[in-house]
Design an enzyme around this catalytic site. Sequence first.
Site, PDB file in Angstrom:
ATOM      1  N   CYS A  60       0.813  -1.230   0.000  1.00  0.00           N
ATOM      2  CA  CYS A  60       0.000   0.000   0.000  1.00  0.00           C
ATOM      3  C   CYS A  60       0.840   1.270   0.000  1.00  0.00           C
ATOM      4  CB  CYS A  60      -0.967  -0.015   1.174  1.00  0.00           C
ATOM      5  SG  CYS A  60      -2.192  -1.323   1.004  1.00  0.00           S
ATOM      6  N   HIS A  95      -3.075   7.148   2.304  1.00  0.00           N
ATOM      7  CA  HIS A  95      -3.531   5.881   1.732  1.00  0.00           C
ATOM      8  C   HIS A  95      -4.913   5.562   2.292  1.00  0.00           C
ATOM      9  CE1 HIS A  95      -3.895   1.758   0.669  1.00  0.00           C
ATOM     10  NE2 HIS A  95      -3.725   1.327   1.909  1.00  0.00           N
ATOM     11  N   ASN A 150     -10.025   0.007  -0.809  1.00  0.00           N
ATOM     12  CA  ASN A 150      -8.560   0.070  -0.744  1.00  0.00           C
ATOM     13  C   ASN A 150      -7.990  -0.505  -2.049  1.00  0.00           C
ATOM     14  OD1 ASN A 150      -5.852  -0.254  -0.280  1.00  0.00           O
ATOM     15  ND2 ASN A 150      -6.076  -1.261   1.703  1.00  0.00           N
TER      16      ASN A 150
HETATM   17  O1  UT7 Z   1      -3.615  -1.154   3.476  1.00  0.00           O
HETATM   18  C1  UT7 Z   1      -3.511  -2.105   4.480  1.00  0.00           C
HETATM   19  C2  UT7 Z   1      -4.621  -3.065   4.290  1.00  0.00           C
HETATM   20  N1  UT7 Z   1      -5.285  -3.509   5.444  1.00  0.00           N
HETATM   21  C3  UT7 Z   1      -5.776  -2.708   6.405  1.00  0.00           C
HETATM   22  O2  UT7 Z   1      -5.614  -1.520   6.437  1.00  0.00           O
HETATM   23  C4  UT7 Z   1      -6.600  -3.377   7.465  1.00  0.00           C
HETATM   24  C5  UT7 Z   1      -6.589  -2.621   8.742  1.00  0.00           C
HETATM   25  N2  UT7 Z   1      -7.604  -3.158   9.587  1.00  0.00           N
HETATM   26  C6  UT7 Z   1      -8.909  -2.817   9.465  1.00  0.00           C
HETATM   27  O3  UT7 Z   1      -9.257  -2.004   8.634  1.00  0.00           O
HETATM   28  C7  UT7 Z   1      -9.891  -3.433  10.422  1.00  0.00           C
HETATM   29  O4  UT7 Z   1      -9.188  -4.155  11.398  1.00  0.00           O
HETATM   30  C8  UT7 Z   1     -10.908  -4.357   9.701  1.00  0.00           C
HETATM   31  C9  UT7 Z   1     -11.853  -3.537   8.878  1.00  0.00           C
HETATM   32  C10 UT7 Z   1     -10.197  -5.379   8.844  1.00  0.00           C
HETATM   33  C11 UT7 Z   1     -11.733  -5.101  10.744  1.00  0.00           C
HETATM   34  O5  UT7 Z   1     -12.375  -4.166  11.594  1.00  0.00           O
HETATM   35  P1  UT7 Z   1     -12.297  -4.338  13.162  1.00  0.00           P
HETATM   36  O6  UT7 Z   1     -13.068  -3.252  13.758  1.00  0.00           O
HETATM   37  O7  UT7 Z   1     -10.851  -4.440  13.552  1.00  0.00           O
HETATM   38  O8  UT7 Z   1     -13.068  -5.675  13.390  1.00  0.00           O
HETATM   39  P2  UT7 Z   1     -12.519  -7.026  14.035  1.00  0.00           P
HETATM   40  O9  UT7 Z   1     -11.544  -7.690  13.139  1.00  0.00           O
HETATM   41  O10 UT7 Z   1     -12.123  -6.755  15.450  1.00  0.00           O
HETATM   42  O11 UT7 Z   1     -13.829  -7.876  14.037  1.00  0.00           O
HETATM   43  C12 UT7 Z   1     -14.957  -7.523  14.842  1.00  0.00           C
HETATM   44  C13 UT7 Z   1     -16.061  -8.509  14.552  1.00  0.00           C
HETATM   45  C14 UT7 Z   1     -15.603  -9.950  14.568  1.00  0.00           C
HETATM   46  O12 UT7 Z   1     -16.637 -10.749  15.093  1.00  0.00           O
HETATM   47  P3  UT7 Z   1     -16.564 -11.276  16.606  1.00  0.00           P
HETATM   48  O13 UT7 Z   1     -15.310 -12.102  16.692  1.00  0.00           O
HETATM   49  O14 UT7 Z   1     -16.511 -10.036  17.450  1.00  0.00           O
HETATM   50  O15 UT7 Z   1     -17.816 -12.053  16.756  1.00  0.00           O
HETATM   51  C15 UT7 Z   1     -15.446 -10.295  13.100  1.00  0.00           C
HETATM   52  O16 UT7 Z   1     -15.610 -11.668  12.840  1.00  0.00           O
HETATM   53  O17 UT7 Z   1     -16.569  -8.284  13.242  1.00  0.00           O
HETATM   54  C16 UT7 Z   1     -16.567  -9.493  12.503  1.00  0.00           C
HETATM   55  N3  UT7 Z   1     -16.352  -9.195  11.099  1.00  0.00           N
HETATM   56  C17 UT7 Z   1     -17.360  -8.877  10.271  1.00  0.00           C
HETATM   57  N4  UT7 Z   1     -18.688  -8.784  10.473  1.00  0.00           N
HETATM   58  C18 UT7 Z   1     -19.443  -8.433   9.418  1.00  0.00           C
HETATM   59  C19 UT7 Z   1     -15.194  -9.151  10.422  1.00  0.00           C
HETATM   60  N5  UT7 Z   1     -15.427  -8.812   9.143  1.00  0.00           N
HETATM   61  C20 UT7 Z   1     -16.769  -8.651   9.031  1.00  0.00           C
HETATM   62  C21 UT7 Z   1     -17.609  -8.288   7.965  1.00  0.00           C
HETATM   63  N6  UT7 Z   1     -18.930  -8.198   8.201  1.00  0.00           N
HETATM   64  N7  UT7 Z   1     -17.160  -8.031   6.725  1.00  0.00           N
END
Ligand code: UT7
Length: 340
Positions: free
Chosen positions: A124, A265, A295
């Site tokens: 990225c 980014h 992204n």
């Molecule tokens: O350029 C670099 C590329 N990558 C990034 O920048 C990623 C950086 N990270 C992020 O943007 C965030 O961490 C994410 C968007 C990937 C995830 O958001 P989060 O607020 O950190 O959520 P989380 O991973 O802590 O997940 C919270 C909950 C989980 O469920 P439980 O375990 O609490 O029951 C996930 O399973 O949300 C669930 N979850 C979803 N629910 C609905 C994860 N993805 C999804 C989804 N829809 N698409």
Amino acid sequence: MSPTDDGRSRVLRRVQISSLATCVPPRVLTNADLERMVDTSNEWILQRTGVRERHIADDDVATSDLAAEAAQGAIEQAHLTPTDIEFLVVGTTTPDTFFPSTACLVQDKIGAKGAWGFDLGAACSGFTYSLTTAVQMVAAGAHDHALAIGADVMSRIINYEDRTTCVIFGDGAGAVVVSPAVDPALRVIDFAHEVDGSGGQALRMPAGGSRLPASHETVDQRLHYVHQDGAAVFKFAVRKTGEISRRILDRNRLQASDVDLFVSHQANRRIIMAAADQLGLPEEKVVINIDRFGNTTGATIPLALADALAAGRLKKGDLVLLASVGAGFTVGAVLLRWAY
Ligand code: UT7
């Protein structure tokens, strides 16, 4: 360019971005579409990432196609011809093939006869790193006109059964022509980059390289897709986007209040706003267009710059701060005064 007797110019020249063009494939994948594909909701995606929709390339379109279209646009806007381009660098994580490089394919597609170039792997941070590389080529006097390109077809390495990654990414490309500065005040001022390989496990495509070549097993185990520890990437991205931005401002004796436009980014709306808050930048100075493109890895910053230009939010003379964090980890910032 006027080389010295030994054929090498030692005078660092001031360099500007002369033009910018982008390309996204026409097909749009909305959050409603994703609701039908995985267990997710429009509300979750919007709230957690800020993405509403992303553009996805058709099967017969690869990274070099989007990159070449953006490059052609940038060359035309700069009132140049393809043979004026002497050097090109393509920041990409999704090259058409391991080899030949995407830069070679783009060079041929756009007809930049006599140019040389290469691909640059910074995930990225592909655009900030490519821009710095192209700027250095021109600053060193090695070349007069260079292309810096960020381009990715992320949809090729995304598992559309994995809701934690498939909602984030999209496809696109952006290109800028860099040239010697016409007005020395309107130039690329500084850059700051670093890598932290200790974070490599947090965001990666495990297979397909020399560590784990493609095999039936790697395909069965879905190791040719993006795997990420979202929370770890999120924390690192917020901290380092703020840190690198502060560092480049401090060493140029500038305050955040001097910045006219912060173009980060676009990985997650919350990452961008948290970094902007750390810097004390109000929302009106922050470009966010992740809602429309997701992204796009190497392409996010040129896509955001293009939107800002089109909206009249980016004007000649503006102080612009670009910042990126990507897999690796890679971290980058470029500070410039917009030249047109
Ligand atoms: O350029 C670099 C590329 N990558 C990034 O920048 C990623 C950086 N990270 C992020 O943007 C965030 O961490 C994410 C968007 C990937 C995830 O958001 P989060 O607020 O950190 O959520 P989380 O991973 O802590 O997940 C919270 C909950 C989980 O469920 P439980 O375990 O609490 O029951 C996930 O399973 O949300 C669930 N979850 C979803 N629910 C609905 C994860 N993805 C999804 C989804 N829809 N698409």
